[in-house]
Design a protein around this motif. Structure first.
Motif, PDB file in Angstrom:
ATOM      1  N   PRO A  64       0.796  -1.233   0.000  1.00 31.61           N
ATOM      2  CA  PRO A  64       0.000   0.000   0.000  1.00 31.61           C
ATOM      3  C   PRO A  64       0.824   1.276   0.000  1.00 31.61           C
ATOM      4  CG  PRO A  64      -0.095  -1.091   2.144  1.00 31.61           C
ATOM      5  CD  PRO A  64       0.544  -2.059   1.201  1.00 31.61           C
ATOM      6  N   LEU A  65       2.051   1.221   0.491  1.00 31.76           N
ATOM      7  CA  LEU A  65       2.871   2.422   0.504  1.00 31.76           C
ATOM      8  C   LEU A  65       3.097   2.936  -0.912  1.00 31.76           C
ATOM      9  CD1 LEU A  65       4.595   4.492   2.004  1.00 31.76           C
ATOM     10  CD2 LEU A  65       6.504   2.888   1.866  1.00 31.76           C
ATOM     11  N   TYR A  66       3.329   2.023  -1.857  1.00 29.53           N
ATOM     12  CA  TYR A  66       3.599   2.428  -3.228  1.00 29.53           C
ATOM     13  C   TYR A  66       2.347   3.014  -3.873  1.00 29.53           C
ATOM     14  CZ  TYR A  66       7.591  -0.591  -2.298  1.00 29.53           C
ATOM     15  OH  TYR A  66       8.701  -1.170  -1.732  1.00 29.53           O
ATOM     16  N   GLU A  67       1.190   2.536  -3.446  1.00 29.17           N
ATOM     17  CA  GLU A  67      -0.051   3.142  -3.939  1.00 29.17           C
ATOM     18  C   GLU A  67      -0.225   4.540  -3.360  1.00 29.17           C
ATOM     19  OE1 GLU A  67      -4.842   2.270  -4.399  1.00 29.17           O
ATOM     20  OE2 GLU A  67      -3.521   0.732  -3.558  1.00 29.17           O
ATOM     21  N   GLU A  68       0.184   4.733  -2.110  1.00 30.83           N
ATOM     22  CA  GLU A  68       0.144   6.079  -1.525  1.00 30.83           C
ATOM     23  C   GLU A  68       0.978   7.044  -2.355  1.00 30.83           C
ATOM     24  OE1 GLU A  68      -0.108   6.730   2.984  1.00 30.83           O
ATOM     25  OE2 GLU A  68       1.038   4.859   2.824  1.00 30.83           O
ATOM     26  N   PHE A  69       2.144   6.608  -2.773  1.00 35.76           N
ATOM     27  CA  PHE A  69       2.987   7.461  -3.613  1.00 35.76           C
ATOM     28  C   PHE A  69       2.202   7.907  -4.851  1.00 35.76           C
ATOM     29  CE2 PHE A  69       7.188   5.137  -2.303  1.00 35.76           C
ATOM     30  CZ  PHE A  69       7.061   5.653  -1.024  1.00 35.76           C
TER      31      PHE A  69
END
Length: 532
Positions: free
Chosen positions: A381-386
């Motif tokens: 999910p962190l990469y989606e936040e980006f």
């Protein structure tokens, strides 16, 4: 080499592909004998059981081949290496572990290590030079993911029971390599000769560390018990039973730490850190680490081969917004690929957002509009936040960002089989095998390497990092300068967008004493050192 997950930064695709879709209920606590029990209170001979609410059941508990954080958290309780890369705030970089001292010739092609006496493996076998030779050769000759560590070594000589000599084919910093969190764990030749990964995964261990496997229930729990002959000894303050409860459901893990049913929990949503830290029974520790998060740019895509386009993308990214909002606001500003906490980092080449300059560069490149395909790795999910924070900024300069969620194995396979029709941009992260900028720069950017998913190809860069690696043992100052030059090349070429240096976050029982964190061993919590 390694994939990075949100808070367990060494989760390889082997782990990602094995995560179950169903949420597991919390198993019953385990008694001191390893039996299921409802009583986890302190016992008369120690503080009781240490329970770790663990997210993923490790796929590989073979200390030779393991290359992921889920396995590392368990293996780090059972195995030890020759040298130890200490916490960032310690003056000495390396300290003795199973080796007590070492020396090399001037160029780092010959190394002699003096070994600790009186150390027993879990099976009662003595730790000695023969065991070291056996371990290194098992990894080096095993065609394993970690075998590359020992490529420099051409000859191993057992000088006597507690002295061993290595001859390299080219200069290499073996003292750093032998501190690796992967592939450097010493094993008993008596027990492990001829054993394969399945033997370890069935619930067997053969290290020198303070704990050994008592039992394993796949998908449910791993129970460790004290190695009574451990060379550092035992006293009544130490936890002698460690239980890894495999709990996929984050809500259950949070309930366990708040209720005192676990002493540490893994992989919590960053948005919950603040409320957890307000709980008087819970402590949240965010530690500087060697994790770097970035967005890969695919050089095989025609629209990204123009440097001005890549520069525009770098200037369009909302770095400050991402740092303030993603990952619970716990990330820190990077300056290129090498984390700021590591030697060899570039201190002053970070990029800041400038949308006007970005639009100007696109105009100069003749680009009025553009669509980018952003692959979000499943379970990351962190990469989606980006991507979600970047998307509205891109729209302001005429660029559309489309998101596709894809499983890691599929992403790698599609990228390698058909780079020109793969992602334009891809969220990713890195954590070093051992603490050297070479590892951070080599696998993600060296021409043809497996994790070079941006297909960056720069012969000058390749030669520079190889030469720097060769000087690490004999001339660290020059090596640092060369690694910094290589890091600047990546920024100048816009090989990626460098988003944040990420912390390692531990959510723990309040009041545990003896805690320390060594960033080189990102997913290892030294439970032996903890006490109430």
């Amino acid at each position: 080499m390694k994939m990075i997950s949100r808070l367990t930064p060494l989760s390889l695709f082997l782990i990602l592909s094995l995560i179950l879709s169903a949420c597991a209920a919390a198993p019953a606590p385990v008694s001191e004998s390893g039996d299921a029990s409802s009583d986890s209170s302190e016992s008369s001979d120690g503080p009781g059981i240490f329970t770790w609410a663990y997210t993923v059941d490790p796929a590989d508990l073979d200390p030779r081949s393991n290359y992921d954080g889920a396995g590392l958290g368990v293996l780090g309780q059972m195995y030890e290496a020759l040298t130890y890369y200490g916490p960032l705030d310690e003056e000495e970089e390396l300290s003795p572990w199973l080796a007590t001292s070492w020396e090399s010739n001037e160029d780092g092609t010959e190394w002699t290590f003096n070994l600790r006496e009186g150390v027993k493996f879990h099976d009662g076998t003595d730790f000695n030079a023969d065991a070291v030779k056996y371990t290194i050769e098992s990894v080096k000759n095993g065609e394993l993911a970690t075998s590359w560590l020992y490529a420099p070594i051409e000859e191993i000589e057992v000088v006597d029971d507690y002295t061993i000599k290595f001859v390299n084919g080219y200069p290499a910093a073996l003292d750093l390599i032998f501190s690796s969190a992967f592939g450097a764990w010493m094993m008993s030749p008596t027990t492990t000769e001829g054993k394969d990964q399945e033997w370890y995964n069935q619930g067997n261990s053969a290290g020198t560390g303070p704990y050994k496997i008592a039992s394993r229930e796949p998908g449910t729990r791993i129970v460790l018990e004290a190695h009574e002959e451990y060379w550092q000894g035992w006293d009544d303050s130490k936890f002698k039973t460690v239980v890894f409860e495999i709990i996929e459901d984050e809500t259950v893990r949070e309930q366990m730490i708040r209720a005192g049913d676990a002493q540490v929990v893994d992989d919590m949503i960053p948005d919950n850190f603040a409320s957890l830290d307000e709980d008087p029974s819970v402590e949240v520790k965010a530690e500087d680490s060697f994790v770097n998060y970035y967005v890969v740019l695919n050089f095989a895509k025609e629209q990204l081969q123009d440097l001005k386009v890549r520069q525009a993308l770098a200037l369009s990214f909302p770095y400050e917004t991402v740092l303030a909002n993603a990952n619970g606001g716990l990330g820190t500003a990077p300056s290129g690929m090498v984390p700021q906490s590591m030697w060899g980092a570039n201190p002053d080449i970070g990029v800041t957002q400038d949308l006007d300059a970005a639009r100007t560069l696109l105009d100069e490149a003749g680009v009025e509009e553009m669509t980018l395909e952003y692959w979000v790795l499943e379970g990351q999910p962190l990469y989606e936040e980006f991507a979600q924070l970047w998307r509205p900024e891109l729209e302001k300069i005429g660029i559309t960002l489309n998101l596709t969620t894809i499983e890691f194995n599929a992403a790698v396979e599609k990228s390698q089989n058909d780079p020109a029709n793969a992602h334009d941009v891809l969220g990713f992260g890195w954590f070093p095998t051992y603490v050297t900028p070479f590892d951070v720069l080599f696998s993600p950017y060296f021409t043809g390497e497996y994790f070079n998913l941006g297909f960056y190809d720069n012969e000058e860069f390749n030669n520079l990092i190889l030469d720097a690696d060769g000087l690490t043992a004999s001339d660290r100052e020059t090596a640092i300068s060369m690694f910094q030059e290589a890091g600047k090349m990546l920024v100048d070429d816009v090989a990626a967008l460098y988003v944040m240096d990420g912390p390692r976050v531990w959510v723990m029982e309040e009041g545990l004493q003896g805690y320390s964190f060594a960033a080189a061993y990102n997913d290892i919590l030294p439970i032996y050192d903890l006490h109430r």
